[in-house]
Design a protein around this motif. Structure first.
Motif, PDB file in Angstrom:
ATOM      1  N   HIS A 210       0.843  -1.193   0.000  1.00 53.91           N
ATOM      2  CA  HIS A 210       0.000   0.000   0.000  1.00 53.91           C
ATOM      3  C   HIS A 210       0.880   1.247   0.000  1.00 53.91           C
ATOM      4  N   SER A 211       0.556   2.208  -0.845  1.00 54.87           N
ATOM      5  CA  SER A 211       1.198   3.530  -0.825  1.00 54.87           C
ATOM      6  C   SER A 211       2.724   3.422  -0.817  1.00 54.87           C
ATOM      7  N   ILE A 212       3.260   2.567  -1.670  1.00 53.71           N
ATOM      8  CA  ILE A 212       4.698   2.334  -1.750  1.00 53.71           C
ATOM      9  C   ILE A 212       5.277   3.072  -2.950  1.00 53.71           C
ATOM     10  N   ARG A 213       6.462   3.645  -2.783  1.00 54.55           N
ATOM     11  CA  ARG A 213       7.201   4.210  -3.915  1.00 54.55           C
ATOM     12  C   ARG A 213       7.946   3.079  -4.622  1.00 54.55           C
ATOM     13  N   LEU A 214       7.631   2.866  -5.879  1.00 53.16           N
ATOM     14  CA  LEU A 214       8.287   1.804  -6.646  1.00 53.16           C
ATOM     15  C   LEU A 214       9.640   2.315  -7.125  1.00 53.16           C
ATOM     16  N   THR A 215      10.657   2.096  -6.316  1.00 47.92           N
ATOM     17  CA  THR A 215      12.015   2.551  -6.573  1.00 47.92           C
ATOM     18  C   THR A 215      12.909   1.347  -6.860  1.00 47.92           C
ATOM     19  N   GLY A 263       4.666   2.419 -14.856  1.00 42.66           N
ATOM     20  CA  GLY A 263       5.399   1.537 -15.757  1.00 42.66           C
ATOM     21  C   GLY A 263       5.694   0.224 -15.050  1.00 42.66           C
ATOM     22  N   LEU A 264       5.048  -0.856 -15.478  1.00 41.49           N
ATOM     23  CA  LEU A 264       5.202  -2.151 -14.811  1.00 41.49           C
ATOM     24  C   LEU A 264       5.971  -3.158 -15.662  1.00 41.49           C
ATOM     25  N   ARG A 265       6.657  -2.678 -16.691  1.00 41.75           N
ATOM     26  CA  ARG A 265       7.400  -3.591 -17.557  1.00 41.75           C
ATOM     27  C   ARG A 265       8.612  -4.206 -16.857  1.00 41.75           C
ATOM     28  N   PHE A 266       8.971  -3.670 -15.693  1.00 43.09           N
ATOM     29  CA  PHE A 266      10.091  -4.259 -14.959  1.00 43.09           C
ATOM     30  C   PHE A 266       9.713  -5.612 -14.360  1.00 43.09           C
ATOM     31  N   LEU A 267       8.415  -5.915 -14.278  1.00 43.00           N
ATOM     32  CA  LEU A 267       7.965  -7.187 -13.729  1.00 43.00           C
ATOM     33  C   LEU A 267       7.996  -8.268 -14.808  1.00 43.00           C
ATOM     34  N   VAL A 268       8.709  -9.338 -14.525  1.00 37.50           N
ATOM     35  CA  VAL A 268       8.751 -10.501 -15.415  1.00 37.50           C
ATOM     36  C   VAL A 268       7.999 -11.623 -14.708  1.00 37.50           C
ATOM     37  N   LEU A 269       6.834 -11.993 -15.275  1.00 41.77           N
ATOM     38  CA  LEU A 269       5.926 -12.918 -14.595  1.00 41.77           C
ATOM     39  C   LEU A 269       5.570 -14.062 -15.552  1.00 41.77           C
ATOM     40  N   PRO A 270       6.430 -15.047 -15.671  1.00 44.04           N
ATOM     41  CA  PRO A 270       6.217 -16.112 -16.668  1.00 44.04           C
ATOM     42  C   PRO A 270       5.000 -16.989 -16.409  1.00 44.04           C
ATOM     43  N   GLN A 271       4.490 -17.030 -15.156  1.00 45.65           N
ATOM     44  CA  GLN A 271       3.338 -17.881 -14.832  1.00 45.65           C
ATOM     45  C   GLN A 271       2.058 -17.071 -14.628  1.00 45.65           C
ATOM     46  N   LEU A 272       2.038 -15.807 -15.012  1.00 46.82           N
ATOM     47  CA  LEU A 272       0.874 -14.957 -14.766  1.00 46.82           C
ATOM     48  C   LEU A 272      -0.365 -15.520 -15.447  1.00 46.82           C
ATOM     49  N   HIS A 273      -1.430 -15.689 -14.669  1.00 45.64           N
ATOM     50  CA  HIS A 273      -2.676 -16.266 -15.171  1.00 45.64           C
ATOM     51  C   HIS A 273      -3.869 -15.347 -14.931  1.00 45.64           C
ATOM     52  N   LEU A 290       2.283  -4.421 -19.109  1.00 47.97           N
ATOM     53  CA  LEU A 290       2.941  -5.651 -18.675  1.00 47.97           C
ATOM     54  C   LEU A 290       3.486  -6.449 -19.848  1.00 47.97           C
ATOM     55  N   ARG A 291       4.537  -7.198 -19.582  1.00 46.70           N
ATOM     56  CA  ARG A 291       5.164  -8.002 -20.635  1.00 46.70           C
ATOM     57  C   ARG A 291       4.339  -9.242 -20.989  1.00 46.70           C
ATOM     58  N   GLN A 292       3.713  -9.851 -19.991  1.00 45.58           N
ATOM     59  CA  GLN A 292       3.081 -11.153 -20.195  1.00 45.58           C
ATOM     60  C   GLN A 292       1.573 -11.064 -20.416  1.00 45.58           C
ATOM     61  N   LEU A 293       1.084 -10.030 -21.074  1.00 44.36           N
ATOM     62  CA  LEU A 293      -0.352  -9.900 -21.289  1.00 44.36           C
ATOM     63  C   LEU A 293      -0.914 -11.045 -22.138  1.00 44.36           C
ATOM     64  N   ASN A 294      -0.128 -11.571 -23.073  1.00 46.07           N
ATOM     65  CA  ASN A 294      -0.654 -12.590 -23.972  1.00 46.07           C
ATOM     66  C   ASN A 294      -0.938 -13.918 -23.290  1.00 46.07           C
ATOM     67  N   GLN A 295      -0.487 -14.102 -22.041  1.00 43.65           N
ATOM     68  CA  GLN A 295      -0.750 -15.368 -21.360  1.00 43.65           C
ATOM     69  C   GLN A 295      -1.811 -15.232 -20.275  1.00 43.65           C
ATOM     70  N   VAL A 296      -2.330 -14.033 -20.053  1.00 35.58           N
ATOM     71  CA  VAL A 296      -3.390 -13.835 -19.057  1.00 35.58           C
ATOM     72  C   VAL A 296      -4.669 -14.491 -19.552  1.00 35.58           C
ATOM     73  N   ARG A 297      -5.300 -15.275 -18.681  1.00 32.21           N
ATOM     74  CA  ARG A 297      -6.534 -15.963 -19.048  1.00 32.21           C
ATOM     75  C   ARG A 297      -7.750 -15.454 -18.283  1.00 32.21           C
TER      76      ARG A 297
END
Length: 321
Positions: A210-215, A263-273, A290-297
């Motif tokens: 919550h309310s975190i600076r993404l640094t 900008g959330l492209r720093f997240l690499v989530l190979p199992q994102l569903h 996001l990088r893994q949008l094509n695998q979201v179901r």
């Protein structure tokens, strides 16, 4: 006298009071799970039927909220808080407890003036008194405090918390929190940046920020949570453009709720569903990066009355039924 009797007859004849006590207890429990629900004592005050059900349903007494932010001039408030704790510990039976403690100081009160009263209440809460149901029997703990909270009160957090699986901390990032004993912790919710010690980051399977600076520093911390399956980003303050890649190889569920486009492209989530968000421009723009949008179901808009479940691939990688 006659109006009182008529009210009692009406209550007895009401449809909800004709339900079996077990069903009525389940309804009460569903109410108490709501974030803005009142205490079980409020349900008991409705009528004698509800009071009987509440007294006989142990699970309704497993949730305690202890607010030590303010004190009155007399000792009555201390005794009321001690009585509240005692009744919940006894009436909950052998069930584990879900405890919330507010230690944030009231602006008009010097927190040091009543520290001995707060210590007395916390001692009963953490030790369990003669009931024996101390902090070692807690299932979940939520605690909030600020810079002015006396250290003597924070020291209680160093007590045995061996069964706590859910922890929520709302405190300044530079707060001096004692090392906590959290061998069973599997879900952590951090507000405003404080990082408690006393557990291995790899043991967590769920993390809420919550309310975190993404640094870049926060990215380094995220990379330590190697066994995460669920990550929630709730109202992050900002996102640095210099974030290095963070790979969370087991993460299957991402929940993003933000008033700012991040900008959330720093997240690499190979199992994102599963992807959860709110139907607002900033949140939708953030997840579209996001990088893994094509695998979201599964795509869920959590603030709508219905859930969108996607099974057919589209150009964005989501489903359309």
């Amino acid at each position: 006298m006659e109006p009182i009797l008529n009210d009692e007859i009406t209550r007895r004849r009401s449809g909800i009071n004709r339900l079996p006590p077990e069903i009525l207890g389940d309804i009460f429990m569903a109410y108490l799970r709501h974030a803005h629900a009142g205490p079980v004592e409020r349900l008991m005050a409705v009528c004698s039927t509800w009071k009987t059900v509440c007294m006989g349903t142990s699970i309704l007494w497993t949730k305690m909220v202890v607010n030590l932010s303010h004190w009155g001039p007399s000792l009555d408030l201390r005794e009321k808080r001690r009585s509240y704790i005692h009744h919940h510990l006894v009436r909950s039976g052998v069930l584990s407890m879900d405890v919330t403690i507010h230690l944030t100081s009231h602006p008009s009160i010097d927190p040091r003036a009543c520290v001995h009263l707060s210590q007395d209440v916390l001692e009963l809460l953490f030790s369990g008194g003669w009931s024996g149901k101390g902090s070692g029997n807690w299932h979940a703990l939520s605690v909030s405090f600020d810079e002015s909270t006396p250290r003597r009160l924070l020291d209680f957090l160093g007590r045995d918390l061996g069964r706590v699986k859910w922890l929520t901390m709302d405190a300044p990032r530079d707060a001096r929190v004692p090392v906590m004993s959290l061998p069973a912790l599997c879900h952590l919710e951090r507000k405003d940046g404080v990082i408690p010690g006393g557990f291995d980051a790899s043991q967590l399977d769920s993390l809420t920020l919550h309310s975190i600076r993404l640094t870049p520093e926060e990215a380094n911390l995220l990379s330590n949570y190697t066994h995460l399956t669920t990550l929630v980003l709730h109202r992050p303050i900002s996102s640095s453009p210099l974030m290095k890649k963070v790979t969370l190889s087991r993460l299957t569920t991402l929940d993003v709720r933000t008033p700012l486009a991040l900008g959330l492209r720093f997240l690499v989530l190979p199992q994102l569903h599963t992807l959860r968000t709110v139907f607002e421009d900033a949140s939708v723009q953030s997840v579209c990066g996001l990088r893994q949008l094509n695998q979201v179901r599964v795509l869920e808009f959590t603030e709508l009355e219905w859930t969108v479940s996607l099974w057919k691939n589209t150009g964005l990688g989501f489903a359309a039924s």
